[in-house]
Structures are given as C-alpha cells and as structure tokens.
Design an enzyme around this catalytic site. Structure first.
Site, PDB file in Angstrom:
ATOM      1  N   GLU A 111     -36.577 -39.916  24.279  1.00 26.26           N
ATOM      2  CA  GLU A 111     -36.187 -39.677  22.898  1.00 26.26           C
ATOM      3  C   GLU A 111     -37.357 -39.029  22.167  1.00 26.26           C
ATOM      4  O   GLU A 111     -38.513 -39.359  22.451  1.00 26.26           O
ATOM      5  CB  GLU A 111     -35.843 -40.982  22.160  1.00 26.26           C
ATOM      6  N   TYR A 123     -41.725 -30.421  25.691  1.00 24.30           N
ATOM      7  CA  TYR A 123     -40.700 -30.885  26.638  1.00 24.30           C
ATOM      8  C   TYR A 123     -39.761 -29.736  27.044  1.00 24.30           C
ATOM      9  O   TYR A 123     -39.441 -29.592  28.226  1.00 24.30           O
ATOM     10  CB  TYR A 123     -39.881 -32.017  26.011  1.00 24.30           C
TER      11      TYR A 123
HETATM   12  C1  COA Z   1     -47.004 -33.966  21.820  1.00 19.53           C
HETATM   13  C2  COA Z   1     -48.343 -34.189  22.528  1.00 19.53           C
HETATM   14  C3  COA Z   1     -48.205 -35.316  23.533  1.00 19.53           C
HETATM   15  C4  COA Z   1     -48.756 -32.900  23.262  1.00 19.53           C
HETATM   16  O1  COA Z   1     -49.960 -33.159  23.989  1.00 19.53           O
HETATM   17  P1  COA Z   1     -50.945 -31.977  24.439  1.00 19.53           P
HETATM   18  O2  COA Z   1     -51.842 -32.494  25.497  1.00 19.53           O
HETATM   19  O3  COA Z   1     -51.566 -31.371  23.256  1.00 19.53           O
HETATM   20  O4  COA Z   1     -49.909 -30.927  25.072  1.00 19.53           O
HETATM   21  P2  COA Z   1     -50.265 -29.762  26.114  1.00 19.53           P
HETATM   22  O5  COA Z   1     -51.642 -29.234  25.828  1.00 19.53           O
HETATM   23  O6  COA Z   1     -49.997 -30.246  27.492  1.00 19.53           O
HETATM   24  O7  COA Z   1     -49.192 -28.666  25.674  1.00 19.53           O
HETATM   25  C5  COA Z   1     -48.361 -28.009  26.595  1.00 19.53           C
HETATM   26  C6  COA Z   1     -47.485 -27.042  25.818  1.00 19.53           C
HETATM   27  O8  COA Z   1     -46.643 -27.762  24.911  1.00 19.53           O
HETATM   28  C7  COA Z   1     -46.486 -27.017  23.685  1.00 19.53           C
HETATM   29  N1  COA Z   1     -47.120 -27.744  22.593  1.00 19.53           N
HETATM   30  C8  COA Z   1     -47.843 -28.895  22.668  1.00 19.53           C
HETATM   31  N2  COA Z   1     -48.231 -29.299  21.431  1.00 19.53           N
HETATM   32  C9  COA Z   1     -47.766 -28.379  20.562  1.00 19.53           C
HETATM   33  C10 COA Z   1     -47.838 -28.232  19.157  1.00 19.53           C
HETATM   34  N3  COA Z   1     -48.485 -29.128  18.372  1.00 19.53           N
HETATM   35  N4  COA Z   1     -47.235 -27.174  18.574  1.00 19.53           N
HETATM   36  C11 COA Z   1     -46.575 -26.262  19.335  1.00 19.53           C
HETATM   37  N5  COA Z   1     -46.472 -26.339  20.696  1.00 19.53           N
HETATM   38  C12 COA Z   1     -47.056 -27.384  21.296  1.00 19.53           C
HETATM   39  C13 COA Z   1     -47.191 -25.699  23.923  1.00 19.53           C
HETATM   40  O9  COA Z   1     -46.235 -24.813  24.477  1.00 19.53           O
HETATM   41  C14 COA Z   1     -48.250 -26.091  24.932  1.00 19.53           C
HETATM   42  O10 COA Z   1     -48.683 -25.006  25.711  1.00 19.53           O
HETATM   43  P3  COA Z   1     -49.880 -24.059  25.159  1.00 19.53           P
HETATM   44  O11 COA Z   1     -50.946 -24.952  24.613  1.00 19.53           O
HETATM   45  O12 COA Z   1     -50.289 -23.316  26.407  1.00 19.53           O
HETATM   46  O13 COA Z   1     -49.266 -23.209  24.103  1.00 19.53           O
HETATM   47  C15 COA Z   1     -49.478 -34.509  21.496  1.00 19.53           C
HETATM   48  O14 COA Z   1     -49.411 -33.586  20.431  1.00 19.53           O
HETATM   49  C16 COA Z   1     -49.403 -35.907  20.925  1.00 19.53           C
HETATM   50  O15 COA Z   1     -49.934 -36.854  21.504  1.00 19.53           O
HETATM   51  N6  COA Z   1     -48.716 -36.065  19.768  1.00 19.53           N
HETATM   52  C17 COA Z   1     -48.608 -37.383  19.122  1.00 19.53           C
HETATM   53  C18 COA Z   1     -47.752 -38.341  19.930  1.00 19.53           C
HETATM   54  C19 COA Z   1     -46.366 -37.760  20.183  1.00 19.53           C
HETATM   55  O16 COA Z   1     -45.724 -37.209  19.285  1.00 19.53           O
HETATM   56  N7  COA Z   1     -45.892 -37.922  21.430  1.00 19.53           N
HETATM   57  C20 COA Z   1     -44.571 -37.499  21.830  1.00 19.53           C
HETATM   58  C21 COA Z   1     -43.591 -38.576  21.487  1.00 19.53           C
HETATM   59  S1  COA Z   1     -41.944 -38.173  22.053  1.00 19.53           S
END
Ligand code: COA
Length: 155
Positions: A111, A123
C-alpha cells in the site's frame, strides 16, 4: 568512476540491535511513524526484515516483508533522508523480491499513499502495477487518506 550502489551499500538481515537506528530513520521519515514495539513484534513473529548499511556498517535504510501463502506483502520500506536517490530503495526491493521468489510467492503487494509521489515513482519504475485502492486506509491531517494497492507479479 563512481561506485555502484551494490558496492557502496549492502543488504543484510535486520537484527534487534538495529532497532534504535531504524527507529531514528523512521521518526525522521514519517508523520505517523511506527513505534519501537511494532518493529520488535515484526522481528518476533518472523517477518523478513532487512537493513541496507553503508561501508561503515551504519544503517541507512530498511524494509520489512510478510509472506503468506502465495503472496508477499511489503510492510515498510524506508531510507534515511540524507541517503535518498542513491538506489538504496531499489537495492532493498531487489532483496524483497528475491526473498518472495525463494518462498514461492506469486506476487509482492504493498500500500502507498496517493500523495507519496516519490514512492509511487519508485514502485512503478520497478514494475509494480496499480491494482486497487483501499478507502480511508491511512491517518492524515485532514482525517483519513486512501491507499493505492500495488502489485509486482513474479510469474
Ligand atoms: C520512497 C523512498 C523509500 C525512496 O528511497 P530511495 O533510496 O531514495 O530510492 P532510490 O534511490 O532507490 O530511487 C529509485 C528510483 O525511484 C524514483 N524515486 C525515488 N524517490 C523519488 C522522489 N522523491 N521523487 C521522484 N522519484 C523518486 C526515481 O525514479 C529513482 O531513480 P533515479 O534516482 O535514478 O531517478 C524514500 O524516499 C523514503 O524512505 N521515503 C520515506 C518513507 C516512504 O515514503 N516509504 C514508502 C512507503 S510506501
């Protein structure tokens, strides 16, 4: 030449000693963070829990997965605010998918808040598909917020 994320960060099982570091990241990341008790319960009941660590062994991200008959469910996936966009989430997703495959799951579900555009991009970029919506699933400042239900099909 820059190091690949696989070289810079490693994924291993989350153990009890990691809980304080995980909680710190959790509290910096969510408006409605999980409590320490929830993380401890997840470990106790045997959910598949992982951390991503940096070269110094510091926890920079974590993910938790439950696996029931045929279906895996991502319960939490989170990366330290200072370590985002370094592919740590992708690395953790790879581990969760490997785990789900090893347990013969047919899909990985999760979710996500419709307002969480970064996570949705992560995702969907990974290959998850939107398959539904759960009404009033999350607490929110305005009352409740729906969840999007996403699935990654393994077969
Ligand atoms: C969402 C989250 C887990 C992403 O973690 P991350 O390690 O930064 O993600 P990645 O570096 O592996 O990103 C992979 C791809 O996802 C997309 N992406 C990730 N974060 C993004 C953002 N803030 N905005 C746009 N695209 C994003 C991009 O396509 C990215 O590829 P790129 O960096 O080459 O463009 C992180 O922002 C987080 O912990 N957020 C708070 C907790 C949360 O919301 N978790 C998900 C709950 S369902």
């Amino acid at each position: 030449m820059s190091a690949s994320p696989e070289a810079a960060f490693q994924v291993r099982r989350l153990v009890t000693e990691d809980v304080p570091a995980v909680l710190e990241i959790e509290r910096q990341s969510y408006q409605y963070p999980w409590s320490e008790g929830i993380f401890r319960d997840c470990l106790r009941v045997g959910y598949r829990c992982f951390v991503a660590t940096d070269l110094y062994g510091h926890v920079r991200g974590y993910s938790l997965l439950s696996v029931a008959v045929g279906e895996a469910h991502i319960l939490n996936l989170c990366v330290h605010p200072d370590y985002r966009r370094l592919s740590i989430a992708r690395l953790l997703l790879d581990q969760l998918v490997r785990q789900a495959v090893s347990e013969n799951a047919e899909s990985v579900m999760l979710e996500v808040r419709p307002s969480n555009k970064g996570a949705i991009r992560l995702y969907e970029g990974y290959g998850f598909k939107r398959i539904g919506r759960r009404k009033n699933y999350y607490p929110a400042a305005s009352g409740r917020e729906d969840a999007l239900l996403l699935a990654y099909f393994l077969h």
